[in-house]
Design a protein around this motif. Structure first.
Motif, PDB file in Angstrom:
ATOM      1  N   ARG A  58     -12.460   0.583  33.096  1.00  0.00           N
ATOM      2  CA  ARG A  58     -11.195   0.839  33.786  1.00  0.00           C
ATOM      3  C   ARG A  58     -10.797  -0.328  34.673  1.00  0.00           C
ATOM      4  NH1 ARG A  58      -9.400   4.035  38.570  1.00  0.00           N
ATOM      5  NH2 ARG A  58      -7.305   4.735  38.045  1.00  0.00           N
ATOM      6  N   ARG A  59     -11.746  -0.933  35.334  1.00  0.00           N
ATOM      7  CA  ARG A  59     -11.432  -2.034  36.252  1.00  0.00           C
ATOM      8  C   ARG A  59     -10.899  -3.275  35.539  1.00  0.00           C
ATOM      9  NH1 ARG A  59     -17.159  -1.735  37.616  1.00  0.00           N
ATOM     10  NH2 ARG A  59     -18.304  -2.914  36.073  1.00  0.00           N
ATOM     11  N   MET A  61      -8.674  -2.977  32.961  1.00  0.00           N
ATOM     12  CA  MET A  61      -7.471  -2.564  32.238  1.00  0.00           C
ATOM     13  C   MET A  61      -6.282  -3.490  32.512  1.00  0.00           C
ATOM     14  SD  MET A  61      -6.048   1.328  31.814  1.00  0.00           S
ATOM     15  CE  MET A  61      -5.958   1.602  33.546  1.00  0.00           C
ATOM     16  N   HIS A  62      -6.212  -4.067  33.699  1.00  0.00           N
ATOM     17  CA  HIS A  62      -5.097  -4.962  34.051  1.00  0.00           C
ATOM     18  C   HIS A  62      -5.061  -6.221  33.184  1.00  0.00           C
ATOM     19  CE1 HIS A  62      -8.395  -6.891  36.196  1.00  0.00           C
ATOM     20  NE2 HIS A  62      -7.645  -7.987  36.210  1.00  0.00           N
ATOM     21  N   ASP A 100      -0.367   5.469  33.001  1.00  0.00           N
ATOM     22  CA  ASP A 100      -1.790   5.351  33.324  1.00  0.00           C
ATOM     23  C   ASP A 100      -2.341   3.969  32.974  1.00  0.00           C
ATOM     24  OD1 ASP A 100      -1.950   7.949  34.238  1.00  0.00           O
ATOM     25  OD2 ASP A 100      -2.846   8.751  32.404  1.00  0.00           O
ATOM     26  N   GLN A 101      -1.889   3.424  31.860  1.00  0.00           N
ATOM     27  CA  GLN A 101      -2.438   2.153  31.405  1.00  0.00           C
ATOM     28  C   GLN A 101      -1.718   0.944  31.995  1.00  0.00           C
ATOM     29  OE1 GLN A 101      -3.656   2.144  27.098  1.00  0.00           O
ATOM     30  NE2 GLN A 101      -2.608   4.119  27.147  1.00  0.00           N
ATOM     31  N   ALA A 104      -1.758  -0.475  36.414  1.00  0.00           N
ATOM     32  CA  ALA A 104      -3.184  -0.561  36.717  1.00  0.00           C
ATOM     33  C   ALA A 104      -3.450  -1.437  37.937  1.00  0.00           C
ATOM     34  CB  ALA A 104      -3.924  -1.142  35.506  1.00  0.00           C
ATOM     35  N   SER A 105      -4.587  -1.187  38.564  1.00  0.00           N
ATOM     36  CA  SER A 105      -5.064  -2.021  39.656  1.00  0.00           C
ATOM     37  C   SER A 105      -5.251  -3.454  39.151  1.00  0.00           C
ATOM     38  CB  SER A 105      -6.391  -1.482  40.184  1.00  0.00           C
ATOM     39  OG  SER A 105      -6.909  -2.326  41.177  1.00  0.00           O
TER      40      SER A 105
END
Length: 195
Positions: A58-59, A61-62, A100-101, A104-105
């Motif tokens: 997840r981290r 994803m950006h 959600d995608q 992203a952070s």
């Protein structure tokens, strides 16, 4: 001004699609709008399903290369326009999967260690054009404005987009829903909007 229109409805014979057409036609008439891009999530075959495992975290994803062109569209846009129906009091799952995608952070916001992050999409504006079967007051009176809270505070406010305009059109399946007047309202708005 560059305008990105994100359309989320599986049927091109729907009223939502008619609203999309009015957004595009009105924007085309507006001398302040230099370019328009339309992202039709269903026609694009966008995959809304989040997958996280040992290879895809997840981290990261950006920086996902599969999403690079969508990130570039958001960077490019001065105004982000979302056109979608309200189903079960909220946008379709396809649009939520995109959100959600994409937001992203590391791309749309950065954690600062405090209560709220730093929004990285400052300076952009957003417009939500949504339709629903129920009456226009339903989201406010029955759902405590959950749709607007979700979009304005939980999404756009979080990533730094402060200027958000809503068009929530109710009774859209009724013969008395004034569909033509509402379509014309959208065209007028986009033909004249300044920012």
């Amino acid at each position: 001004m560059n305008v990105l229109v994100i359309f989320t409805h599986p049927n091109h014979h729907s009223l939502s699609y008619a609203f999309l057409q009015q957004v595009v036609e009105g924007s085309s008439e507006n001398p302040r709008i230099s370019e328009i891009q339309v992202l039709d999530l269903y026609a694009e075959g966008f995959n809304p399903v989040l997958v996280f495992d040992k290879q895809k975290r997840r981290r990261d994803m950006h920086a996902d290369p599969a999403l690079a062109k969508y990130r570039e569209q958001i960077r490019w846009a001065d105004k982000i326009v979302l056109v979608y129906p309200i189903w079960w009091g909220r946008p379709p799952a396809m649009l939520l999967g995109y959100i959600d995608q994409m937001f992203a952070s590391g791309f749309a916001y950065r954690d600062k260690g405090g209560l709220l992050p730093e929004g990285l999409l400052k300076g952009k504006s957003a417009v939500c054009v949504s339709t629903m079967k129920g009456p226009a007051g339903y989201p406010l009176l029955w759902l405590h404005n959950a749709h607007k809270v979700l979009m304005k505070r939980a999404l756009f406010g979080f990533v730094g987009i402060r200027k958000v305009k809503f068009f929530e059109f109710g009774n859209m399946e009724s013969p008395k829903g004034n569909q033509e007047a509402k379509l014309a309202k959208i065209r007028r708005y986009f033909s004249a909007v300044a920012g």
